[in-house]
Design a protein around this motif. Structure first.
Motif, PDB file in Angstrom:
ATOM      1  N   MET A   1      73.297 115.797 -11.413  1.00 46.77           N
ATOM      2  CA  MET A   1      74.154 115.232 -12.456  1.00 46.77           C
ATOM      3  C   MET A   1      73.321 114.705 -13.604  1.00 46.77           C
ATOM      4  O   MET A   1      73.675 114.898 -14.762  1.00 46.77           O
ATOM      5  CB  MET A   1      74.985 114.082 -11.898  1.00 46.77           C
ATOM      6  N   ALA A   2      72.186 114.056 -13.253  1.00 50.76           N
ATOM      7  CA  ALA A   2      71.337 113.503 -14.313  1.00 50.76           C
ATOM      8  C   ALA A   2      70.795 114.637 -15.169  1.00 50.76           C
ATOM      9  O   ALA A   2      70.735 114.536 -16.395  1.00 50.76           O
ATOM     10  CB  ALA A   2      70.205 112.708 -13.701  1.00 50.76           C
ATOM     11  N   LYS A   3      70.456 115.769 -14.503  1.00 52.08           N
ATOM     12  CA  LYS A   3      69.900 116.902 -15.241  1.00 52.08           C
ATOM     13  C   LYS A   3      70.969 117.521 -16.154  1.00 52.08           C
ATOM     14  O   LYS A   3      70.696 117.853 -17.307  1.00 52.08           O
ATOM     15  CB  LYS A   3      69.384 117.944 -14.240  1.00 52.08           C
ATOM     16  N   THR A   4      72.169 117.680 -15.608  1.00 50.92           N
ATOM     17  CA  THR A   4      73.273 118.235 -16.401  1.00 50.92           C
ATOM     18  C   THR A   4      73.516 117.382 -17.624  1.00 50.92           C
ATOM     19  O   THR A   4      73.667 117.879 -18.742  1.00 50.92           O
ATOM     20  CB  THR A   4      74.585 118.198 -15.575  1.00 50.92           C
ATOM     21  N   ARG A   5      73.560 116.090 -17.395  1.00 49.90           N
ATOM     22  CA  ARG A   5      73.825 115.164 -18.480  1.00 49.90           C
ATOM     23  C   ARG A   5      72.751 115.285 -19.563  1.00 49.90           C
ATOM     24  O   ARG A   5      73.048 115.364 -20.753  1.00 49.90           O
ATOM     25  CB  ARG A   5      73.841 113.742 -17.889  1.00 49.90           C
ATOM     26  N   ARG A   6      71.498 115.351 -19.107  1.00 50.94           N
ATOM     27  CA  ARG A   6      70.379 115.446 -20.057  1.00 50.94           C
ATOM     28  C   ARG A   6      70.484 116.735 -20.881  1.00 50.94           C
ATOM     29  O   ARG A   6      70.282 116.726 -22.085  1.00 50.94           O
ATOM     30  CB  ARG A   6      69.061 115.395 -19.275  1.00 50.94           C
ATOM     31  N   LEU A   7      70.824 117.836 -20.175  1.00 55.56           N
ATOM     32  CA  LEU A   7      70.929 119.131 -20.870  1.00 55.56           C
ATOM     33  C   LEU A   7      72.019 119.103 -21.936  1.00 55.56           C
ATOM     34  O   LEU A   7      71.821 119.578 -23.053  1.00 55.56           O
ATOM     35  CB  LEU A   7      71.317 120.207 -19.849  1.00 55.56           C
ATOM     36  N   ILE A   8      73.171 118.551 -21.566  1.00 51.75           N
ATOM     37  CA  ILE A   8      74.275 118.506 -22.535  1.00 51.75           C
ATOM     38  C   ILE A   8      73.885 117.596 -23.703  1.00 51.75           C
ATOM     39  O   ILE A   8      74.124 117.911 -24.862  1.00 51.75           O
ATOM     40  CB  ILE A   8      75.587 118.062 -21.866  1.00 51.75           C
ATOM     41  N   GLU A   9      73.222 116.477 -23.374  1.00 53.37           N
ATOM     42  CA  GLU A   9      72.781 115.560 -24.438  1.00 53.37           C
ATOM     43  C   GLU A   9      71.842 116.274 -25.409  1.00 53.37           C
ATOM     44  O   GLU A   9      72.005 116.190 -26.618  1.00 53.37           O
ATOM     45  CB  GLU A   9      72.053 114.357 -23.830  1.00 53.37           C
ATOM     46  N   GLN A  10      70.881 117.015 -24.818  1.00 52.60           N
ATOM     47  CA  GLN A  10      69.901 117.731 -25.658  1.00 52.60           C
ATOM     48  C   GLN A  10      70.603 118.740 -26.564  1.00 52.60           C
ATOM     49  O   GLN A  10      70.369 118.790 -27.764  1.00 52.60           O
ATOM     50  CB  GLN A  10      68.913 118.510 -24.781  1.00 52.60           C
ATOM     51  N   ASN A  11      71.469 119.566 -25.957  1.00 52.05           N
ATOM     52  CA  ASN A  11      72.145 120.600 -26.743  1.00 52.05           C
ATOM     53  C   ASN A  11      73.082 119.990 -27.781  1.00 52.05           C
ATOM     54  O   ASN A  11      73.166 120.466 -28.907  1.00 52.05           O
ATOM     55  CB  ASN A  11      72.916 121.558 -25.828  1.00 52.05           C
ATOM     56  N   ALA A  12      73.777 118.912 -27.380  1.00 53.65           N
ATOM     57  CA  ALA A  12      74.722 118.281 -28.310  1.00 53.65           C
ATOM     58  C   ALA A  12      73.985 117.720 -29.527  1.00 53.65           C
ATOM     59  O   ALA A  12      74.536 117.683 -30.625  1.00 53.65           O
ATOM     60  CB  ALA A  12      75.512 117.185 -27.605  1.00 53.65           C
ATOM     61  N   SER A  13      72.726 117.315 -29.310  1.00 54.71           N
ATOM     62  CA  SER A  13      71.990 116.742 -30.448  1.00 54.71           C
ATOM     63  C   SER A  13      71.665 117.819 -31.488  1.00 54.71           C
ATOM     64  O   SER A  13      71.330 117.513 -32.613  1.00 54.71           O
ATOM     65  CB  SER A  13      70.712 116.052 -29.963  1.00 54.71           C
ATOM     66  N   MET A  14      71.788 119.101 -31.098  1.00 54.87           N
ATOM     67  CA  MET A  14      71.479 120.189 -32.035  1.00 54.87           C
ATOM     68  C   MET A  14      72.718 120.701 -32.766  1.00 54.87           C
ATOM     69  O   MET A  14      72.619 121.597 -33.585  1.00 54.87           O
ATOM     70  CB  MET A  14      70.862 121.370 -31.272  1.00 54.87           C
ATOM     71  N   VAL A  15      73.887 120.183 -32.409  1.00 56.03           N
ATOM     72  CA  VAL A  15      75.109 120.744 -33.012  1.00 56.03           C
ATOM     73  C   VAL A  15      75.879 119.691 -33.821  1.00 56.03           C
ATOM     74  O   VAL A  15      75.659 118.489 -33.654  1.00 56.03           O
ATOM     75  CB  VAL A  15      76.059 121.352 -31.941  1.00 56.03           C
ATOM     76  N   ASP A  16      76.763 120.192 -34.689  1.00 53.66           N
ATOM     77  CA  ASP A  16      77.589 119.295 -35.505  1.00 53.66           C
ATOM     78  C   ASP A  16      78.872 118.930 -34.777  1.00 53.66           C
ATOM     79  O   ASP A  16      79.485 117.910 -35.055  1.00 53.66           O
ATOM     80  CB  ASP A  16      77.976 120.002 -36.814  1.00 53.66           C
ATOM     81  N   ILE A  17      79.291 119.816 -33.884  1.00 55.22           N
ATOM     82  CA  ILE A  17      80.583 119.603 -33.217  1.00 55.22           C
ATOM     83  C   ILE A  17      80.563 120.238 -31.821  1.00 55.22           C
ATOM     84  O   ILE A  17      79.886 121.254 -31.608  1.00 55.22           O
ATOM     85  CB  ILE A  17      81.739 120.184 -34.085  1.00 55.22           C
ATOM     86  N   VAL A  18      81.283 119.601 -30.911  1.00 51.15           N
ATOM     87  CA  VAL A  18      81.381 120.126 -29.538  1.00 51.15           C
ATOM     88  C   VAL A  18      82.803 120.630 -29.307  1.00 51.15           C
ATOM     89  O   VAL A  18      83.777 119.954 -29.658  1.00 51.15           O
ATOM     90  CB  VAL A  18      81.011 119.023 -28.518  1.00 51.15           C
ATOM     91  N   LEU A  19      82.903 121.832 -28.742  1.00 51.53           N
ATOM     92  CA  LEU A  19      84.213 122.381 -28.373  1.00 51.53           C
ATOM     93  C   LEU A  19      84.405 122.108 -26.887  1.00 51.53           C
ATOM     94  O   LEU A  19      83.748 122.734 -26.043  1.00 51.53           O
ATOM     95  CB  LEU A  19      84.266 123.887 -28.653  1.00 51.53           C
ATOM     96  N   GLU A  20      85.252 121.143 -26.568  1.00 48.47           N
ATOM     97  CA  GLU A  20      85.470 120.772 -25.165  1.00 48.47           C
ATOM     98  C   GLU A  20      86.652 121.573 -24.615  1.00 48.47           C
ATOM     99  O   GLU A  20      87.775 121.457 -25.108  1.00 48.47           O
ATOM    100  CB  GLU A  20      85.777 119.269 -25.035  1.00 48.47           C
TER     101      GLU A  20
END
Ligand code: G4P
Length: 282
Positions: A1-20
């Protein structure tokens, strides 16, 4: 879970918007509230996917409920394509102020976006639809990575080809059951007969006509989940020696047919205030 969270955090920092993405049939159980924590104030578009399999009236109710919560939202069918072409315009509308600010400075920036959701919710299908390319099916294990690429979407949008995979949040039995009904949880960890009985009880209460039409069972509301399972098994010829019903086979048929949308357009979770018979609401 910690790894998943980190990955999403990293990728989200590269984008302007998230499509959930969530599943329009179970918009509560198919979302993980941790995403709000991870994203903070990052702009977000909530997409009720598989809306072709959900009750159209309830789809509208969910859009209204999301708006009431201050979230931009739309319904789509990433497999058939309906609603998908509205996504770029919705994104531009959410990011309108930023786009205008950039324009005043003489800049036209490409908007970057990523797709996030639990396994099987339609992330790969949506990316394929939006980009017109066929990306490789992403591993369903949260946290699994592969090389990332940006894919261009007409209308000034770049989409990350690797979706963020969230794990479903099980904090109660009902969430687990709803995820099981829709196939978000693999059958080999479940008692399929129990799951099918629960689904039949809900359908008998909320959508009795779907059971009657599909399985020719009159008055399903007066039968228990197990009696319904037997009745469906009998109608479908799941009979073993001595006339006994093979309820395991009947359960597999019901779950397969519900998941394939053959029982009709059925929603199992409602926005608060839209129902009164104990089905799940927020
Ligand atoms: P994921 O990346 O989030 O894990 O999900 P994926 O796109 O692989 O979709 C999971 C399954 O859901 C696929 O079916 C896909 O076709 C179906 N699906 C995705 N979006 C929609 C939608 O809006 N409506 C409907 N009806 N189905 C949708 P599958 O049977 O697992 O695979 P396949 O046989 O289609 O390849």
């Amino acid at each position: 879970m910690a790894k998943t969270r980190r990955l999403i955090e990293q990728n989200a920092s590269m984008v302007d918007i998230v499509l959930e993405l969530c599943d329009a049939r179970i918009p509560i159980s198919s979302r993980n509230p941790i995403l709000s924590e991870i994203l903070g104030s990052k702009p977000r578009l909530l997409i009720f996917n598989k809306s072709d399999m959900a009750d159209p009236e309830v789809n509208e109710d969910w859009i209204g409920a999301a708006k009431g919560d201050g979230l931009s939202a739309l319904c789509c069918d990433a497999m058939g394509g309906s609603g998908v072409d509205r996504i770029p315009a919705m994104i531009r509308s959410i990011l309108k102020e930023r786009i205008e600010r950039d324009a005043q400075k003489g800049m036209t920036r490409i908007i970057r976006a990523m797709v996030v959701g639990i396994p099987n919710v339609g992330k790969s299908s949506l990316i394929n639809r939006l980009t017109g390319k066929k990306i490789a099916k992403v591993e369903d294990r949260p946290g699994v990575t592969r090389a990332k690429q940006w894919i261009h979407v007409p209308g000034g949008l770049d989409l990350l080809d690797t979706p963020g995979i969230l794990w479903p949040k099980f904090d109660d039995e009902q969430t687990g059951l709803h995820l099981a009904f829709t196939g978000a949880i693999k059958d080999d960890v479940l008692d399929v007969e129990e799951v099918a009985c629960e689904l039949l009880s809900i359908l008998a209460r909320r959508y009795p006509e779907c059971i009657t039409e599909r399985y020719d069972v009159p008055d399903p509301q007066i039968l228990s989940g197990y009696d319904l399972l037997e009745a469906v098994g009998r109608r479908r010829g799941c009979v073993i020696s001595g006339g006994e019903i093979n309820t395991e086979r009947a359960a597999a048929i019901i779950l397969d047919e519900y998941r394939a949308g053959k029982l009709g357009r059925i929603t199992l979770e409602y926005p608060k205030g839209n129902e009164d018979d104990g089905l799940r609401t927020i």
